[in-house]
Design an enzyme around this catalytic site. Structure first.
Site, PDB file in Angstrom:
ATOM      1  N   ASP A 133     -14.925   6.034   0.868  1.00 43.41           N
ATOM      2  CA  ASP A 133     -14.185   5.399  -0.220  1.00 43.41           C
ATOM      3  C   ASP A 133     -14.712   3.991  -0.482  1.00 43.41           C
ATOM      4  O   ASP A 133     -13.952   3.034  -0.588  1.00 43.41           O
ATOM      5  CB  ASP A 133     -12.687   5.379   0.082  1.00 43.41           C
ATOM      6  N   LYS A 179      -0.512  -5.480   8.432  1.00 41.60           N
ATOM      7  CA  LYS A 179      -0.148  -4.257   7.722  1.00 41.60           C
ATOM      8  C   LYS A 179       0.950  -3.573   8.513  1.00 41.60           C
ATOM      9  O   LYS A 179       0.770  -3.225   9.674  1.00 41.60           O
ATOM     10  CB  LYS A 179      -1.398  -3.381   7.624  1.00 41.60           C
ATOM     11  N   VAL A 186       1.771  -5.313   3.095  1.00 34.51           N
ATOM     12  CA  VAL A 186       0.832  -6.174   3.802  1.00 34.51           C
ATOM     13  C   VAL A 186       1.330  -7.611   3.692  1.00 34.51           C
ATOM     14  O   VAL A 186       1.699  -8.059   2.615  1.00 34.51           O
ATOM     15  CB  VAL A 186      -0.573  -6.105   3.161  1.00 34.51           C
ATOM     16  N   GLY A 232       0.837  -1.194   0.000  1.00 34.85           N
ATOM     17  CA  GLY A 232       0.000   0.000   0.000  1.00 34.85           C
ATOM     18  C   GLY A 232       0.863   1.232   0.000  1.00 34.85           C
ATOM     19  O   GLY A 232       2.092   1.150   0.058  1.00 34.85           O
ATOM     20  N   GLY A 233       0.241   2.362  -0.078  1.00 35.16           N
ATOM     21  CA  GLY A 233       0.975   3.602  -0.080  1.00 35.16           C
ATOM     22  C   GLY A 233       1.806   3.771   1.176  1.00 35.16           C
ATOM     23  O   GLY A 233       2.858   4.391   1.153  1.00 35.16           O
ATOM     24  N   PHE A 234       1.343   3.217   2.259  1.00 39.50           N
ATOM     25  CA  PHE A 234       2.031   3.441   3.525  1.00 39.50           C
ATOM     26  C   PHE A 234       2.760   2.228   4.054  1.00 39.50           C
ATOM     27  O   PHE A 234       3.205   2.211   5.185  1.00 39.50           O
ATOM     28  CB  PHE A 234       1.038   3.945   4.567  1.00 39.50           C
ATOM     29  N   GLY A 235       2.866   1.195   3.249  1.00 38.37           N
ATOM     30  CA  GLY A 235       3.629   0.055   3.711  1.00 38.37           C
ATOM     31  C   GLY A 235       3.068  -1.254   3.186  1.00 38.37           C
ATOM     32  O   GLY A 235       1.976  -1.306   2.637  1.00 38.37           O
TER      33      GLY A 235
END
Ligand SMILES: *[C@@H]1O[C@H](CO)[C@@H](O)[C@H](O)[C@H]1NC(C)=O
Ligand SMILES: *[C@@H]1O[C@H](CO)[C@@H](O)[C@H](O)[C@H]1NC(C)=O
Ligand SMILES: *[C@@H]1O[C@H](CO)[C@@H](O)[C@H](O)[C@H]1NC(C)=O
Ligand SMILES: *[C@@H]1O[C@H](CO)[C@@H](O)[C@H](O)[C@H]1NC(C)=O
Ligand SMILES: *[C@@H]1O[C@H](CO)[C@@H](O)[C@H](O)[C@H]1NC(C)=O
Ligand SMILES: *[C@@H]1O[C@H](CO)[C@@H](O)[C@H](O)[C@H]1NC(C)=O
Ligand SMILES: *[C@@H]1O[C@H](CO)[C@@H](O)[C@H](O)[C@H]1NC(C)=O
Ligand SMILES: *[C@@H]1O[C@H](CO)[C@@H](O)[C@H](O)[C@H]1NC(C)=O
Ligand SMILES: *[C@@H]1O[C@H](CO)[C@@H](O)[C@H](O)[C@H]1NC(C)=O
Ligand SMILES: CC(=O)N[C@H]1CO[C@H](CO)[C@@H](O)[C@@H]1O
Length: 822
Positions: free
Chosen positions: A630, A533, A519, A514-517
Site C-alpha cells: 500500500d 495509535k 491517533v 483511522g478505521g481502527f481507532g
C-alpha cells in the site's frame, strides 16, 4: 563638526576604503610578485584576507589569514606561528624553485613550504573564499589540484570543508593545536586530533595526557556526544576508509560563518557561529561539556553519572578497587569485578545501555559481523572484555570488541550512548535478568496522519513470567542486565505515561482518526513528541490484520521506515507508540500549492532516493522479505529534515526464502497506485511495490495526483499522461511548474525515465529496487520503457475479474479493500 556630518564622513571614508579595496584587492601572487607588510590579499568574495598582523598587544609580526568583512580580527591561520618577524620587513614571495617563502630582514627565511605534491610549473599562490591558501599550477585552474594548501596544516581553527584527520598515503595528520596565549600563536598545550586505531575517535590532548575523547563513530554520531539535531547551520561527517580517516563539517548556508577552535584559555574545543545582528561570535557548543567528560575520571570500569553524587559509580557487578581511596573521592584506581572471570569454563555478558563506549586504544572491529558473531569472537579471546555494534544505523551492524580494562565510560541521557555487552562471570549473568515482555507478533497497519488513518494491530507473546513494571523511558533503569534477547524487544510504556503525555487523550491532542481507532499526539516528559495509535475496543478486524500480517515490525529498523518506539498494553488498552513526524506526509507537500514550494528538486530527489532505500530494505535486506502493498504519497511521512519514512505496514506481507510472488483473495491497496496484475488478479510481488513506487515518483516530479480509477480515459490518469508526453517528446511539460527553473534537468529526466520503467505493464519488465537504486545513482544508459500498466486497457481496473466488487471504499486518498469472490 556636528554628529551628522561626522557620521557622514565616516561612512564616506568607509565607502572609499571599500572602493579602494575592490580596485586594488588581489587574491593571487605570481613568482614575479610579492606581498609586503601593510598589503593584503583578499579572497574573491571578500570573506577572507591574508596579510601581516600582530596579535593583541604583541609587537611581533606574523603572516596570517583572518575574516575580511568583520570588525575585530579573527585569525584562522598563521604561517610562521613559532617564528615571528621583528619589524615590518616581512615579504611573502615564490622563490626560484616555485616554493612559497616568507623572508625578513637580509633575506632571512622565516617560513617556507618545502613539500610540494608535484612539480611546480608557473605556480601561483591564491587565497580562496573558503579560507584555504593554496599553491597551484596556473594551468590547473580551479580544478582543486594543489601543490600545497594551508588546509593541510591547520593551526587552532577548523573551518568548514577542512579535514581533521589522516591521509594514510602521505602520513599527513591534520590536527588542531591551541595558541600559547592570545599574544603568542605558537603551539600551545592543547591538541585536538583523530586518534588512529582500529576504531578511530577524536581525542583531545593536554600535553601528553589524554584530556577528552569523543567516543568512536557509530554511523550517526560519536558515541560520547549528543546527537546533532537537524539544524539550519551545519552538518558533519566522519569518514573512515583505507586511505583516509577524518572529521569534516559543512555549512548549510554559505552566508553564515562558523568555526571550530581549540582554545587554551578555556581548556576546550569551541564552536562559534557569527551573529550578524550584534556583530559578534556566539559560542554554539564546546567539549568537554561537563565533569564526566574528563578522561578516565572514574578509572577502569567506573561509570560517570552526572545526576549522581558522587559522580563516579562502579558498573553493576563491580566494586571499588580501593574502597578507602574511593570513599575519599579518589576514583583513579577504578573498579574490579565482584566475581572473577572464569574464561576456561565459560563467561557470559551483561548488557549496559546508553554508555559512552570505552577508550578504543586496544580494540578490534569488523564491519560484516553481526552481534551474535561478535559475541562469539569476544568469547574466544580471554582478554576480550566487551563488545558492541560498530554502527547503530538499521538496528545495529558490525562488531567492535575491546581488550583489557575498559576505560572512560560514562552514562548518557535517554537519546545518547550505546549498548555495551561486558564480560562477566557466568554466575552474574544468569537468573538475574529482569523478565521482559517479548513481542512475538506485532502488526501495524496504517499510520497516515494527515488523512488520519492509522490502522494498527498487534499481539503480544509473553514469556513465562509477566512484568508490567517496566517503562520505556525510565532513565534510572539504565543498567539493566538483560542479556542476549536483543531480538523482538519492544519497550513497554506505562499507561499513565501515555495518559499524561496526551492530556488524557484530549480531543485537542487528536491528530487523526483511522478505521481502527484514533491517533493522538503526545509529549513525553523529556520533550520527545510521539504519535499514539489507540485501538478501539470494538475493532475486531484490527486484531485480525495484526495476527495475520506483521510478525515483524519490531525487527524492522531503517532510517527510511517510520520508527515504532514501543507499545502499551494494560487491561483493555492496546496502543502503539511511534515517533511523531512533524512534517506529516508527502502528499501534504507535493499536492499543496504553497507547501510544494518548500520542496525544491534537491529535496524531492532526496525523498525519491530515501523511499527507494527504504523499499530495498523491505524487499531484500531486512531479515524478513516484505511486500508493502500500500505504497502511496500519504504513507510517506517526512521528518523535520524532509527525510522520507515509509509507514503503514498493515497490509504488508512477508515472504519466506525463495518465494517471490504471492496470491491473495483479498485485494487491498489504493487505486491509482496498484499494479495491474495485483488489482485484477490479486497477484502481488516486490514488483507490484515497484509499480507503486513508479507512480509516487511521477507524482513527485509532476506535483499531480495519480487519481486513477474514476477516469475512464486512461490517457488522463497520471501514468497515461506521463506516457503520452514521453512518447510525444514533450517531457518537460510534466515537470511541476512550482520547481521553476531551479532543477537539475538531467536528474529530473532520469527520474521520469526510471518511473516509467517501474510502471511498465508486465511485472517481469519492471526493475527490482536494487536496480532502481543503481539507476538513480549512476549515469549509465537506461532501456526504453514499454507501455505502462493501465494505459491501453480501455476497460476498467477490474477487467478480467468481473466478479470483484468493492468491499469498502472511502475517498481516493484512503486505502480501499476489494474482495475477490473466487
Ligand atoms: C627577532 O629578534 C630576536 C631577538 O631580538 C632574535 O633572536 C630573532 O632571531 C629575530 N627574528 C628575526 C626573524 O629576525
Ligand atoms: C626555495 O625554497 C625551498 C624551501 O625552503 C628550498 O628548498 C629551495 O632550495 C629554494 N629555492 C631557491 C632557488 O632558493
Ligand atoms: C642585516 O644586515 C646588516 C648589514 O649587513 C646588519 O647590520 C644587520 O645586523 C643585519 N640584520 C640581521 C637581522 O641579521
Ligand atoms: C616532507 O615530506 C617528508 C616525506 O613525505 C616528511 O618526512 C617531512 O616531514 C615533510 N616535511 C614537512 C615540513 O612537512
Ligand atoms: C541564509 O542565511 C541568510 C542570512 O541569515 C538568510 O537571509 C537566507 O535566507 C539563508 N538562506 C537559506 C537558503 O537558508
Ligand atoms: C577562548 O575562549 C575565550 C572565552 O570564551 C575567548 O574570550 C577567547 O577569544 C577564545 N580564544 C580563541 C583563540 O578563540
Ligand atoms: C548577541 O545576540 C545574541 C542573540 O541574538 C545574544 O545571545 C548575545 O548575548 C548577544 N551578544 C552580545 C555581545 O550582545
Ligand atoms: C565464576 O564462574 C564459575 C563458572 O562459571 C563458577 O564456578 C565460579 O564459582 C564463579 N565465581 C564466583 C566467585 O562466583
Ligand atoms: C587476544 O587478543 C589480543 C589482543 O588483540 C591478542 O594479543 C591475543 O593474541 C589474542 N589471544 C588469542 C588467544 O587469540
Ligand atoms: C612551515 C614552516 O616553515 N614553519 C616554520 C615556522 O617557523 C618555525 C620556527 O623557526 C619553524 O620550525 C617551522 O618550520
Amino acid at each position: 563638526m556636528d554628529i551628522a556630518s561626522l557620521a557622514f564622513l565616516t561612512t564616506t571614508t568607509k565607502f572609499l576604503i571599500f572602493l579602494f579595496k575592490i580596485s586594488t584587492a588581489l587574491d593571487t601572487i605570481a613568482p614575479s610578485q610579492s606581498l609586503s607588510d601593510g598589503k593584503t590579499l583578499v579572497s574573491r568574495d571578500g570573506t577572507f584576507e591574508l596579510g601581516f598582523f600582530s596579535p593583541y598587544d604583541s609587537q611581533k609580526r606574523y603572516l596570517g589569514i583572518w575574516y575580511g568583512n568583520m570588525p575585530g580580527r579573527t585569525v584562522v591561520w598563521v604561517a610562521n606561528r613559532s617564528n615571528p618577524i621583528n619589524g615590518s620587513s616581512g615579504l611573502l614571495t615564490i622563490n626560484g624553485t616555485g616554493n612559497p617563502v616568507l623572508l625578513s630582514e637580509n633575506m632571512t627565511v622565516v617560513w617556507s613550504v618545502s613539500n610540494l605534491t608535484k612539480e611546480a610549473q608557473e605556480p601561483i599562490l591564491q587565497l580562496l573564499d573558503s579560507g584555504n591558501f593554496v599553491l597551484r599550477n596556473k594551468n590547473d585552474g580551479d580544478s582543486g589540484i594543489y601543490l600545497w594548501q594551508s588546509f593541510d596544516y591547520p593551526c587552532d581553527t577548523l573551518l568548514p570543508g577542512m579535514k581533521l584527520g589522516w591521509d594514510s598515503k602521505t602520513g599527513l595528520n591534520r590536527h588542531l593545536s591551541s595558541w600559547k596565549s592570545s599574544n603568542d600563536p605558537s603551539i600551545g598545550d592543547f591538541m585536538w586530533e583523530v586518534q588512529l586505531n582500529t576504531n578511530p575517535e577524536l581525542v583531545m590532548w593536554k600535553g601528553t595526557q589524554k584530556y577528552y575523547r569523543s567516543g568512536p563513530w557509530n554511523g550517526i554520531g560519536f558515541s560520547g556526544g549528543i546527537a546533532l539535531k537537524p539544524n539550519p547551520i551545519f552538518g558533519y561527517n566522519f569518514v573512515s576508509t583505507e586511505e583516509e580517516v577524518y572529521y569534516i563539517y559543512n555549512l548549510k548556508n554559505k552566508s553564515l560563518f562558523t568555526r571550530i577552535v581549540m582554545n587554551q584559555t578555556t581548556y576546550n574545543r569551541q564552536r562559534y557561529t557569527w551573529n550578524d545582528v550584534n556583530q559578534s561570535w556566539i559560542l554554539y557548543d564546546s567539549v568537554p561539556r561537563d565533569r564526566c567528560d574528563s578522561y578516565g575520571l572514574c578509572g577502569a570500569y567506573g561509570n560517570c553519572v552526572t545526576s549522581e553524587l558522587p559522580v563516579c559509580q562502579c558498573l553493576k557487578g563491580f566494586k571499588p578497587r580501593s574502597l578507602e581511596r574511593w570513599n575519599l573521592m579518589d576514583w583513579s584506581q577504578g573498579c574490579m569485578r565482584n566475581k572473577p572471570l572464569d574464561c576456561e569454563t565459560g563467561d557470559g555478558f551483561v548488557k549496559f545501555s546508553r554508555l559512552k563506549l570505552p577508550d578504543t586504544t586496544h580494540s578490534w572491529v569488523s564491519k560484516t559481523m553481526n552481534l551474535r558473531e561478535c559475541r562469539t569472537k569476544c568469547l574466544q579471546n580471554c582478554s576480550c572484555m566487551a563488545y558492541s555494534n560498530l554502527d547503530i544505523i538499521e538496528r545495529g551492524t558490525g562488531c567492535a570488541i575491546w581488550f583489557g580494562d575498559l576505560m572512560d565510560i560514562r552514562q548518557l541521557p535517554a537519546d545518547g550512548g550505546q549498548d555495551l555487552y561486558i564480560r562477566m562471570n557466568a554466575s552474574e549473568t544468569e537468573g538475574k535478568a529482569k523478565p521482559k515482555m517479548k513481542i512475538a507478533v506485532i502488526t501495524f497497519a496504517s499510520i497516515a496522519m494527515v488523512s488520519g488513518i492509522l490502522i494498527i494491530s498487534f499481539a503480544i507473546y509473553k514469556r513465562k513470567t509477566k512484568s508490567t513494571e517496566q517503562t520505556a523511558n525510565n532513565t534510572q533503569n539504565n543498567q539493566n542486565n538483560d542479556y542476549h534477547n536483543e531480538d523482538f524487544e519492544l519497550p513497554l510504556f506505562e499507561l499513565s505515561t501515555i495518559v499524561n503525555s496526551t492530556n488524557n487523550f484530549s480531543i485537542n491532542n487528536k491528530i487523526g482518526e483511522g478505521g481502527f481507532g484514533p491517533v493522538y499526539l503526545g509529549t513525553l516528559i523529556d520533550g520527545q513528541e510521539i504519535a499514539v495509535k489507540r485501538l478501539s475496543r470494538s475493532s475486531g478486524q484490527g486484531l485480525n490484520e495484526f495476527k495475520n500480517e506483521v510478525k515483524f515490525i519490531a525487527k524492522l529498523q531503517h532510517r527510511n521506515l517510520v520508527k515504532l518506539l514501543g507499545c502499551c498494553i494494560q487491561g483493555e488498552e492496546k496502543m502503539l507508540v511511534y515517533e511523531y513526524m512533524c512534517n506529516k506526509s508527502l502528499d501534504s507537500f507535493i499536492f499543496d500549492q504553497t507547501r510544494s514550494k518548500l520542496l525544491d528538486w534537491a529535496k524531492r530527489f532526496n525523498i525519491i532516493c530515501g523511499i527507494a532505500r527504504g523499499l530495498l530494505y523491505l524487499h531484500q535486506d531486512s531479515r524478513l522479505r516484505i511486500i508493502h502493498r500500500d505504497l502511496k504519497a500519504s504513507n510517506i511521512l517526512l521528518d523535520n529534515e524532509m527525510n522520507p519514512k515509509i509507514s503503514d505496514f498493515g497490509l504488508a506481507k512477508t515472504f519466506g526464502g525463495e518465494q517471490t510472488e504471492g496470491n491473495t483473495n483479498r485485494v487491498v491497496g489504493t487505486f491509482g497506485y496498484m499494479a495491474p496484475e495485483y488489482a485484477t488478479d490479486g497477484i502481488f510481488s516486490d514488483k507490484s511495490d515497484v509499480f507503486s513506487f513508479g507512480i509516487i515518483m511521477l507524482e513527485i516530479i509532476s506535483g499531480k495526483k495519480s487519481r486513477g480509477y474514476h477516469q475512464l480515459d486512461h490517457s488522463h490518469n497520471l501514468i497515461g499522461y506521463a506516457w503520452r508526453l514521453w512518447k510525444e517528446g514533450k517531457s518537460l511539460e510534466l515537470i511541476d511548474p512550482v520547481l521553476g527553473e531551479s532543477y537539475h534537468l538531467l536528474e529530473v529526466m532520469r527520474c521520469y525515465h526510471i518511473s516509467l520503467l517501474c510502471a511498465q505493464h508486465h511485472a517481469e519488465d519492471r526493475p527490482s529496487m536494487a536496480l532502481v537504486l543503481l539507476m538513480l545513482g549512476s549515469e549509465t544508459p537506461l532501456p526504453e520503457p514499454k507501455e505502462p500498466g493501465f494505459f491501453k486497457d480501455k476497460g476498467r481496473v477490474d477487467e478480467g475479474s468481473s466478479s470483484s466488487k468493492i468491499e469498502s471504499s472511502t475517498t481516493n486518498e484512503m486505502s480501499i479493500s476489494l474482495l475477490e469472490a473466487r
